[in-house]
Design a protein around this motif. Structure first.
Motif, PDB file in Angstrom:
ATOM      1  N   LEU A  38      -3.359   4.713  10.286  1.00 23.03           N
ATOM      2  CA  LEU A  38      -3.897   3.851   9.231  1.00 23.03           C
ATOM      3  C   LEU A  38      -2.828   2.874   8.745  1.00 23.03           C
ATOM      4  N   ALA A  39      -1.618   3.351   8.548  1.00 21.30           N
ATOM      5  CA  ALA A  39      -0.539   2.463   8.102  1.00 21.30           C
ATOM      6  C   ALA A  39      -0.316   1.334   9.107  1.00 21.30           C
ATOM      7  N   ARG A  40      -0.280   1.658  10.391  1.00 24.81           N
ATOM      8  CA  ARG A  40      -0.104   0.619  11.415  1.00 24.81           C
ATOM      9  C   ARG A  40      -1.242  -0.391  11.379  1.00 24.81           C
ATOM     10  N   ILE A  91       4.119  -1.257   3.475  1.00 23.22           N
ATOM     11  CA  ILE A  91       3.860   0.163   3.186  1.00 23.22           C
ATOM     12  C   ILE A  91       5.036   0.746   2.421  1.00 23.22           C
ATOM     13  N   CYS A  92       4.727   1.512   1.380  1.00 26.45           N
ATOM     14  CA  CYS A  92       5.761   2.308   0.720  1.00 26.45           C
ATOM     15  C   CYS A  92       5.299   3.758   0.692  1.00 26.45           C
ATOM     16  N   GLY A 146       7.998   1.710  11.424  1.00 30.39           N
ATOM     17  CA  GLY A 146       8.968   0.635  11.497  1.00 30.39           C
ATOM     18  C   GLY A 146       9.333  -0.050  10.200  1.00 30.39           C
ATOM     19  N   THR A 147       9.809  -1.262  10.365  1.00 29.65           N
ATOM     20  CA  THR A 147      10.465  -1.979   9.276  1.00 29.65           C
ATOM     21  C   THR A 147       9.517  -2.492   8.196  1.00 29.65           C
ATOM     22  N   SER A 148       8.242  -2.381   8.387  1.00 28.28           N
ATOM     23  CA  SER A 148       7.301  -2.853   7.363  1.00 28.28           C
ATOM     24  C   SER A 148       7.100  -1.810   6.270  1.00 28.28           C
ATOM     25  N   ALA A 149       7.907  -0.763   6.278  1.00 32.24           N
ATOM     26  CA  ALA A 149       7.739   0.319   5.302  1.00 32.24           C
ATOM     27  C   ALA A 149       9.051   0.605   4.578  1.00 32.24           C
ATOM     28  N   VAL A 161       0.867  -1.174   0.000  1.00 31.90           N
ATOM     29  CA  VAL A 161       0.000   0.000   0.000  1.00 31.90           C
ATOM     30  C   VAL A 161       0.907   1.228   0.000  1.00 31.90           C
ATOM     31  N   ALA A 162       0.708   2.087  -0.992  1.00 28.08           N
ATOM     32  CA  ALA A 162       1.490   3.319  -1.087  1.00 28.08           C
ATOM     33  C   ALA A 162       0.781   4.430  -0.320  1.00 28.08           C
ATOM     34  N   PHE A 163       1.570   5.261   0.324  1.00 29.51           N
ATOM     35  CA  PHE A 163       1.064   6.436   1.028  1.00 29.51           C
ATOM     36  C   PHE A 163       1.751   7.662   0.465  1.00 29.51           C
TER      37      PHE A 163
END
Length: 174
Positions: free
Chosen positions: A26-28, A38-39, A58-61, A7-9
């Motif tokens: 929302l990203a979390r 997330i990017c 964190g590291t999920s982005a 999902v891009a933000f």
């Protein structure tokens, strides 16, 4: 390479931007409840907010803000399951590419300026003062509402998450 779980933000939008804390929440939620990656995308103006958001989620982005050309950003967006944005040009680019878009609209007339397409959704608040951003406007913009920018701050990350889930589910079913 971004795939179906990305999902891009885009944190841009100037005074028309959804609060950074709402984007972060929302990203979390997307990471924790949907296992999304997330990017972050955008230009120099969004770099500081994107760096701050990356530190907080964190590291999920992955942060591509101010690192890609417009053509490279378009290439990346085409590989994402969703773009979350405020009222920005990248939302229109993504919609034109057929990428599902969730746009948060505050002071702008969404009926006139929202990204088009059956895979585009907007979130707004039904306030009597909305829309207030009509050209020409004096600069700098100043919200005259008693609760400053309630058109943006009153849109909760939970409401955005529910709509993001619908878009992600619809994309997975297609």
């Amino acid at each position: 390479e971004a795939g179906g779980g990305w999902v891009a933000f885009h944190l841009g939008g100037g005074f028309k931007r959804w609060p950074p804390a709402s984007f972060e929440a929302l990203a979390r939620m997307l990471v924790e409840r949907r296992s999304c990656r997330i990017c972050l995308v955008g230009g120099d103006l969004e770099r500081q907010d994107s760096d701050r958001m990356l530190d907080r989620i964190g590291t999920s982005a992955v942060n591509f803000t101010a690192r890609l050309s417009l053509a490279q950003t378009a290439h990346l967006l085409k590989r994402c399951a969703l773009l979350v944005s405020s009222d920005t040009g990248l939302a229109h680019l993504a919609a034109g590419l057929g990428v599902p878009v969730l746009s948060v609209f505050g002071p702008t007339a969404d009926a006139r300026y929202a990204p088009r397409g059956e895979r585009s959704r907007i979130l707004t608040q039904p306030l009597a003062c909305r829309p207030c951003h009509v050209a020409p406007t004096p600069r700098p913009f100043s919200c005259g509402f008693e609760r400053k920018m309630a058109c943006l701050t009153d849109i909760s990350p939970e409401v955005a998450f529910a709509e993001a889930e619908r878009l992600l589910d619809a994309g997975a079913a297609a």
